[in-house]
Design a protein around this motif. Structure first.
Motif, mmCIF file in Angstrom:
data_model
loop_
_atom_site.group_PDB
_atom_site.id
_atom_site.type_symbol
_atom_site.label_atom_id
_atom_site.label_comp_id
_atom_site.label_asym_id
_atom_site.label_seq_id
_atom_site.Cartn_x
_atom_site.Cartn_y
_atom_site.Cartn_z
ATOM 1 N N TRP A 225 -4.621 -3.525 -7.552
ATOM 2 C CA TRP A 225 -4.697 -2.471 -8.574
ATOM 3 C C TRP A 225 -5.933 -2.650 -9.448
ATOM 4 O O TRP A 225 -6.649 -1.685 -9.727
ATOM 5 C CB TRP A 225 -3.438 -2.508 -9.445
ATOM 6 C CG TRP A 225 -3.529 -1.609 -10.639
ATOM 7 C CD1 TRP A 225 -3.359 -0.252 -10.673
ATOM 8 C CD2 TRP A 225 -3.843 -2.013 -11.990
ATOM 9 N NE1 TRP A 225 -3.548 0.217 -11.957
ATOM 10 C CE2 TRP A 225 -3.843 -0.840 -12.772
ATOM 11 C CE3 TRP A 225 -4.113 -3.239 -12.579
ATOM 12 C CZ2 TRP A 225 -4.112 -0.882 -14.145
ATOM 13 C CZ3 TRP A 225 -4.381 -3.281 -13.950
ATOM 14 C CH2 TRP A 225 -4.374 -2.103 -14.711
ATOM 15 N N THR B 70 6.275 -0.155 0.821
ATOM 16 C CA THR B 70 5.665 -1.481 0.911
ATOM 17 C C THR B 70 6.518 -2.512 0.191
ATOM 18 O O THR B 70 6.740 -3.622 0.689
ATOM 19 C CB THR B 70 4.247 -1.464 0.311
ATOM 20 O OG1 THR B 70 3.448 -0.513 1.031
ATOM 21 C CG2 THR B 70 3.600 -2.835 0.387
ATOM 22 N N GLN C 217 1.269 9.287 4.863
ATOM 23 C CA GLN C 217 -0.049 9.469 4.263
ATOM 24 C C GLN C 217 -1.044 9.812 5.366
ATOM 25 O O GLN C 217 -1.769 8.956 5.856
ATOM 26 C CB GLN C 217 -0.465 8.204 3.513
ATOM 27 C CG GLN C 217 0.542 7.785 2.445
ATOM 28 C CD GLN C 217 0.080 6.556 1.686
ATOM 29 O OE1 GLN C 217 -1.096 6.437 1.339
ATOM 30 N NE2 GLN C 217 0.990 5.649 1.416
ATOM 31 N N GLU D 149 -0.086 -4.515 0.866
ATOM 32 C CA GLU D 149 0.493 -4.158 2.163
ATOM 33 C C GLU D 149 0.099 -5.180 3.228
ATOM 34 O O GLU D 149 0.942 -5.608 4.036
ATOM 35 C CB GLU D 149 0.028 -2.764 2.562
ATOM 36 C CG GLU D 149 0.805 -2.157 3.711
ATOM 37 C CD GLU D 149 0.498 -0.679 3.879
ATOM 38 O OE1 GLU D 149 0.117 -0.293 4.994
ATOM 39 O OE2 GLU D 149 0.624 0.073 2.888
ATOM 40 N N GLY E 158 -8.105 -0.299 -7.369
ATOM 41 C CA GLY E 158 -7.355 0.877 -7.781
ATOM 42 C C GLY E 158 -6.238 1.249 -6.825
ATOM 43 O O GLY E 158 -5.886 2.430 -6.698
ATOM 44 N N GLU E 159 -5.653 0.275 -6.158
ATOM 45 C CA GLU E 159 -4.620 0.524 -5.144
ATOM 46 C C GLU E 159 -3.239 0.646 -5.785
ATOM 47 O O GLU E 159 -2.861 -0.167 -6.630
ATOM 48 C CB GLU E 159 -4.609 -0.606 -4.107
ATOM 49 C CG GLU E 159 -5.902 -0.731 -3.328
ATOM 50 C CD GLU E 159 -5.950 -1.986 -2.473
ATOM 51 O OE1 GLU E 159 -6.873 -2.088 -1.624
ATOM 52 O OE2 GLU E 159 -5.085 -2.864 -2.653
ATOM 53 N N GLU E 160 -2.529 1.658 -5.373
ATOM 54 C CA GLU E 160 -1.141 1.818 -5.798
ATOM 55 C C GLU E 160 -0.215 1.342 -4.684
ATOM 56 O O GLU E 160 -0.528 1.497 -3.500
ATOM 57 C CB GLU E 160 -0.842 3.281 -6.140
ATOM 58 C CG GLU E 160 -1.659 3.800 -7.327
ATOM 59 C CD GLU E 160 -1.303 5.231 -7.670
ATOM 60 O OE1 GLU E 160 -0.453 5.817 -6.953
ATOM 61 O OE2 GLU E 160 -1.869 5.763 -8.633
ATOM 62 N N VAL E 161 0.913 0.772 -5.062
ATOM 63 C CA VAL E 161 1.845 0.212 -4.089
ATOM 64 C C VAL E 161 3.001 1.182 -3.882
ATOM 65 O O VAL E 161 3.699 1.545 -4.828
ATOM 66 C CB VAL E 161 2.384 -1.157 -4.561
ATOM 67 C CG1 VAL E 161 3.356 -1.728 -3.537
ATOM 68 C CG2 VAL E 161 1.229 -2.116 -4.782
ATOM 69 N N ALA E 162 3.193 1.609 -2.628
ATOM 70 C CA ALA E 162 4.275 2.528 -2.301
ATOM 71 C C ALA E 162 5.607 1.793 -2.303
ATOM 72 O O ALA E 162 5.674 0.576 -2.071
ATOM 73 C CB ALA E 162 4.024 3.161 -0.931
ATOM 74 N N TRP E 163 6.679 2.537 -2.534
ATOM 75 C CA TRP E 163 8.009 1.906 -2.540
ATOM 76 C C TRP E 163 8.355 1.365 -1.155
ATOM 77 O O TRP E 163 9.091 0.371 -1.035
ATOM 78 C CB TRP E 163 9.066 2.910 -2.995
ATOM 79 C CG TRP E 163 9.381 3.997 -1.981
ATOM 80 C CD1 TRP E 163 8.820 5.230 -1.894
ATOM 81 C CD2 TRP E 163 10.333 3.903 -0.911
ATOM 82 N NE1 TRP E 163 9.345 5.933 -0.837
ATOM 83 C CE2 TRP E 163 10.290 5.142 -0.222
ATOM 84 C CE3 TRP E 163 11.208 2.921 -0.473
ATOM 85 C CZ2 TRP E 163 11.092 5.414 0.889
ATOM 86 C CZ3 TRP E 163 12.013 3.184 0.626
ATOM 87 C CH2 TRP E 163 11.950 4.410 1.297
ATOM 88 N N ILE F 176 -0.506 -7.321 -5.487
ATOM 89 C CA ILE F 176 -0.286 -6.050 -6.195
ATOM 90 C C ILE F 176 -1.227 -5.952 -7.393
ATOM 91 O O ILE F 176 -1.901 -4.933 -7.607
ATOM 92 C CB ILE F 176 1.186 -5.928 -6.644
ATOM 93 C CG1 ILE F 176 2.101 -5.795 -5.428
ATOM 94 C CG2 ILE F 176 1.363 -4.734 -7.584
ATOM 95 C CD1 ILE F 176 3.580 -5.809 -5.785
ATOM 96 N N PRO G 289 -4.198 -1.512 1.829
ATOM 97 C CA PRO G 289 -4.053 -2.035 0.472
ATOM 98 C C PRO G 289 -3.743 -3.526 0.524
ATOM 99 O O PRO G 289 -3.072 -4.002 1.441
ATOM 100 C CB PRO G 289 -2.867 -1.236 -0.089
ATOM 101 C CG PRO G 289 -2.839 0.016 0.714
ATOM 102 C CD PRO G 289 -3.295 -0.376 2.088
#
Length: 307
Positions: A267, A278, A154, A106, A271-276, A263, A103
């Motif tokens: 997105w 990261t 993941q 990341e 369409g990328e989501e950011v993990a906590w 970020i 991502p």
């Protein structure tokens, strides 16, 4: 990954506000370049993307260099241009190869460990004594560990993610050495000359493998490629302008806005989501870099400045 030259002589603005805003704009442009580069790498691979980008950037910067006052660089300066170009070539290939597998946020977060490697290299190669480097390094290592821990959660993309992470970290090590070289280069050449010969040397070095690896760029990708080159050169120029007019202590914090842009762009376009993990890891890495900035502001610069 930004090759802007940060000079220590300050000219122009008395207040750092304008240079800070200019630097923030440069980071936005370079973040947009990262997103566009990721799309191109996914489409035609990292080698062809970097090769064609270097060629386009050489033409643009060459025209700018030819239009202004110029002098022929001496042989030692040309050797320095070639050495730094070789290092930057490794940085670009490894960073953008990793960027295609991670991502956007990341990859940018991991790239921020470059200033910490630069401090370590400064201590090893230049004999600098930096007390803060221990705490800065611990914060950076902890941040990377947290990001890696999130990847293990993941399983569907763990292998690609780990390979991408390794590539980005390799790029940061070489970029750290690039930072040290850039200090020597800034004393011997002007920014436009550096931009020209760096892109030219990268194009020549990569061009050696062209008979086996190069492919013709599809017609629909030429406009994005020109856009990437324009964003890169504009970002480099604006950062050079800002660092020539304000101290690094004012400008370095603005460079970490790249994570926020990563970020948003990740997105919006992918369409990328950011993990906590990261977010937490990037915060620790940035904290380490800010500690590093107090130790040696000239070496505490993110990778954005090189790509």
């Amino acid at each position: 990954m930004s090759d802007a030259v940060k000079t220590s002589s300050l000219t122009g603005a008395v207040s750092p506000m304008i240079p800070v805003l200019v630097c923030a704009l440069a980071i936005f442009l370079l973040s947009g370049m990262d997103a566009a580069m990721k799309s191109l790498v996914i489409a035609v691979g990292v080698y062809n993307t970097v090769l064609w980008r270097s060629m386009v950037a050489t033409l643009v910067s060459g025209a700018a260099w030819s239009a202004g006052p110029r002098s022929k660089p001496s042989l030692p300066v040309l050797r320095l241009h070639a050495l730094r170009a070789a290092i930057v070539g490794i940085v670009l290939l490894s960073f953008f190869w990793g960027l295609a597998r991670l991502p956007l946020a990341e990859a940018i977060g991991l790239s921020f460990v470059a200033p910490l490697f630069a401090l370590l290299l400064a201590a090893l190669l230049l004999g600098e004594r930096i007390r803060q480097v221990v705490w800065a390094s611990l914060a950076g290592i902890a941040g990377v560990a947290i990001i890696l821990a999130g990847q293990f959660g993941q399983a569907s993309r763990s292998q690609d993610a780990l390979l991408g992470t390794a590539a980005v970290l390799v790029s940061t090590v070489f970029y750290a050495y690039n930072l040290i070289l850039s200090r020597r280069q800034a004393l011997l050449a002007k920014p436009i000359e550096i931009m020209l010969f760096q892109n030219l040397c990268v194009a020549i070095i990569l061009g050696l493998a062209a008979p086996w690896l190069a492919v013709a760029l599809p017609r629909e990708l030429w406009l994005p490629l020109v856009g990437v080159a324009a964003l890169s050169l504009a970002g480099q120029f604006l950062m050079s302008w800002a660092y020539a007019r304000a101290e690094a202590q004012y400008l370095i914090p603005t460079e970490y806005s790249a994570f926020i842009w990563a970020i948003a762009l990740g997105w919006f376009f992918f369409g990328e989501e950011v993990a906590w993990t990261t977010l937490a890891g990037a915060c620790l890495i940035v904290a380490g870099c800010l500690i590093a900035a107090r130790a040696n502001p000239k070496l505490a610069e993110p990778i954005e400045a090189a790509v």
